[in-house]
Design a protein around this motif. Structure first.
Motif, mmCIF file in Angstrom:
data_model
loop_
_atom_site.group_PDB
_atom_site.id
_atom_site.type_symbol
_atom_site.label_atom_id
_atom_site.label_comp_id
_atom_site.label_asym_id
_atom_site.label_seq_id
_atom_site.Cartn_x
_atom_site.Cartn_y
_atom_site.Cartn_z
ATOM 1 N N GLN A 136 0.835 -1.203 0.000
ATOM 2 C CA GLN A 136 0.000 0.000 0.000
ATOM 3 C C GLN A 136 0.871 1.254 0.000
ATOM 4 O OE1 GLN A 136 -3.279 -1.188 -0.418
ATOM 5 N NE2 GLN A 136 -1.908 -2.938 -0.297
ATOM 6 N N HIS A 137 1.979 1.204 0.732
ATOM 7 C CA HIS A 137 2.893 2.343 0.784
ATOM 8 C C HIS A 137 3.567 2.571 -0.562
ATOM 9 C CE1 HIS A 137 3.359 1.835 5.446
ATOM 10 N NE2 HIS A 137 2.242 2.473 5.108
ATOM 11 N N VAL A 138 3.948 1.482 -1.229
ATOM 12 C CA VAL A 138 4.555 1.608 -2.562
ATOM 13 C C VAL A 138 3.570 2.279 -3.518
ATOM 14 C CG1 VAL A 138 5.433 0.354 -4.567
ATOM 15 C CG2 VAL A 138 6.112 -0.353 -2.270
ATOM 16 N N ALA A 139 2.318 1.820 -3.496
ATOM 17 C CA ALA A 139 1.298 2.386 -4.378
ATOM 18 C C ALA A 139 1.092 3.870 -4.107
ATOM 19 C CB ALA A 139 -0.017 1.622 -4.207
ATOM 20 N N GLN A 140 1.025 4.237 -2.844
ATOM 21 C CA GLN A 140 0.816 5.638 -2.486
ATOM 22 C C GLN A 140 1.999 6.500 -2.916
ATOM 23 O OE1 GLN A 140 0.035 5.300 1.712
ATOM 24 N NE2 GLN A 140 -1.851 4.135 1.368
ATOM 25 N N GLU A 141 3.213 5.998 -2.743
ATOM 26 C CA GLU A 141 4.389 6.764 -3.112
ATOM 27 C C GLU A 141 4.507 6.923 -4.629
ATOM 28 O OE1 GLU A 141 7.437 4.549 -1.144
ATOM 29 O OE2 GLU A 141 7.298 5.727 0.690
ATOM 30 N N MET A 142 3.999 5.955 -5.370
ATOM 31 C CA MET A 142 4.024 6.046 -6.825
ATOM 32 C C MET A 142 2.854 6.870 -7.367
ATOM 33 S SD MET A 142 5.328 2.481 -8.490
ATOM 34 C CE MET A 142 6.976 1.833 -8.182
ATOM 35 N N GLY A 143 1.942 7.265 -6.491
ATOM 36 C CA GLY A 143 0.811 8.077 -6.930
ATOM 37 C C GLY A 143 -0.289 7.296 -7.595
ATOM 38 N N ILE A 144 -0.430 6.008 -7.248
ATOM 39 C CA ILE A 144 -1.477 5.174 -7.832
ATOM 40 C C ILE A 144 -2.830 5.606 -7.285
ATOM 41 C CG2 ILE A 144 -2.331 2.824 -8.131
ATOM 42 C CD1 ILE A 144 0.372 3.433 -9.480
ATOM 43 N N THR A 145 -3.781 5.818 -8.185
ATOM 44 C CA THR A 145 -5.121 6.258 -7.776
ATOM 45 C C THR A 145 -6.226 5.310 -8.231
ATOM 46 O OG1 THR A 145 -5.338 7.618 -9.767
ATOM 47 C CG2 THR A 145 -4.424 8.681 -7.797
ATOM 48 N N SER A 146 -5.900 4.367 -9.102
ATOM 49 C CA SER A 146 -6.916 3.441 -9.586
ATOM 50 C C SER A 146 -6.258 2.115 -9.939
ATOM 51 C CB SER A 146 -7.641 4.010 -10.815
ATOM 52 O OG SER A 146 -6.737 4.156 -11.904
ATOM 53 N N THR A 147 -7.099 1.087 -10.033
ATOM 54 C CA THR A 147 -6.611 -0.222 -10.461
ATOM 55 C C THR A 147 -7.438 -0.675 -11.670
ATOM 56 O OG1 THR A 147 -8.106 -1.308 -8.859
ATOM 57 C CG2 THR A 147 -5.829 -0.918 -8.170
ATOM 58 N N PRO A 148 -6.782 -1.292 -12.654
ATOM 59 C CA PRO A 148 -5.356 -1.610 -12.692
ATOM 60 C C PRO A 148 -4.503 -0.416 -13.110
ATOM 61 C CG PRO A 148 -6.399 -2.356 -14.710
ATOM 62 C CD PRO A 148 -7.506 -1.822 -13.843
ATOM 63 N N SER A 149 -3.282 -0.359 -12.599
ATOM 64 C CA SER A 149 -2.276 0.622 -13.001
ATOM 65 C C SER A 149 -0.949 -0.097 -13.153
ATOM 66 C CB SER A 149 -2.137 1.737 -11.965
ATOM 67 O OG SER A 149 -3.261 2.585 -11.954
ATOM 68 N N LEU A 150 -0.225 0.246 -14.201
ATOM 69 C CA LEU A 150 1.067 -0.371 -14.472
ATOM 70 C C LEU A 150 2.137 0.704 -14.530
ATOM 71 C CD1 LEU A 150 2.804 -2.862 -15.413
ATOM 72 C CD2 LEU A 150 2.205 -2.201 -17.757
ATOM 73 N N VAL A 151 3.234 0.490 -13.812
ATOM 74 C CA VAL A 151 4.384 1.384 -13.887
ATOM 75 C C VAL A 151 5.548 0.597 -14.481
ATOM 76 C CG1 VAL A 151 6.041 2.788 -12.612
ATOM 77 C CG2 VAL A 151 3.626 2.778 -11.930
ATOM 78 N N ILE A 152 6.149 1.151 -15.529
ATOM 79 C CA ILE A 152 7.256 0.500 -16.227
ATOM 80 C C ILE A 152 8.521 1.328 -16.042
ATOM 81 C CG2 ILE A 152 8.111 -0.370 -18.434
ATOM 82 C CD1 ILE A 152 5.218 -0.410 -19.428
ATOM 83 N N PHE A 153 9.572 0.693 -15.538
ATOM 84 C CA PHE A 153 10.882 1.312 -15.441
ATOM 85 C C PHE A 153 11.834 0.656 -16.427
ATOM 86 C CE2 PHE A 153 9.409 2.289 -11.064
ATOM 87 C CZ PHE A 153 9.619 3.658 -11.082
#
Length: 234
Positions: A159-176
């Motif tokens: 949950q902390h990772v999601a909040q720090e990445m600014g996730i607001t909805s699901t599904p969400s994908l972050v690609i590095f």
């Protein structure tokens, strides 16, 4: 720790290129299940190494979004509370399965999602345990981990990772991209295997955006983010 910034697009240089994927899901959501299938196909076809993490995430906003997709009135607080608890318990089940190995955890998640969305089985504790047993997990260990503080802590960390990445909805994908330092792309809403493959090609650079974190908006369903990577799963 987090800010939206302009994307730095790297050149394509296999075999040194590595993509880190962070997928944030509602583990019982059909849209998330569809999204996962597209990502699995993308991973199979991607011309570089992929590190993949699936993280369960839910809060009041994602529950409102999910209820809207189900056509359920937002004011039904009893159902909302029941749904919230269900998602939480299934999230813990997934994290408990991950204690027996990342691949086995994902296999358990996919099997449970198939039971829900293809076989149309109602979600229940009995279904969760039966799926764990069917997928070869140590059932006694799984049950113990399901209710352990260690599993709850692992869920809280997600949950902390999601909040720090600014996730607001699901599904969400972050690609590095390892060739782009800490810069990454956030993808939300509809996405296909073909779109993901096209996205990581250097000749098709994603549009830079000045979207601010507080707005949580994106251009063409994607925006650039900068965030310190977490260590990858084995």
């Amino acid at each position: 720790m987090y800010r939206v910034d302009k994307l730095q697009v790297s050149s394509f240089a296999p075999p040194n290129r590595v993509l880190d994927l962070y997928l944030f899901i509602n583990p019982i959501g059909y849209e998330c299940y569809k999204f996962e299938q597209e990502i699995n196909r993308f991973i199979a076809e991607a011309p570089c190494k992929i590190n993949y993490k699936i993280l369960p995430y839910h809060n009041i906003n994602t529950m409102t979004e999910y209820m809207h997709r189900l056509g359920i009135e937002n004011g039904d607080f009893n159902y909302r509370n029941q749904l919230y608890l269900t998602v939480y318990q299934v999230s813990l089940a997934y994290k408990a399965a991950m204690m027996q190995g990342c691949k086995r955890g994902r296999k358990f998640l996919f099997a449970l999602q198939r039971a829900l969305h293809q076989d149309k089985m109602p979600i229940s504790e009995e279904l969760v345990f039966r799926t764990a047993d069917k997928e070869g997990l140590d059932l006694a260990e799984f049950k113990e981990d399901h209710y352990s503080q260690l599993t709850k802590d692992a869920y809280t960390a997600d949950q902390h990772v999601a909040q720090e990445m600014g996730i607001t909805s699901t599904p969400s994908l972050v690609i590095f991209d390892n060739l782009s330092e800490d810069y990454g792309i956030m993808v939300q809403n509809e996405i296909t295997t073909a779109a993901l493959l096209n996205l990581v090609k250097p000749k098709n650079k994603p549009r830079s955006t000045n979207c601010k974190k507080k707005h949580h908006t994106h251009c063409d369903h994607m925006h650039a983010v900068k965030w310190h990577r977490h260590s990858n799963e084995s």
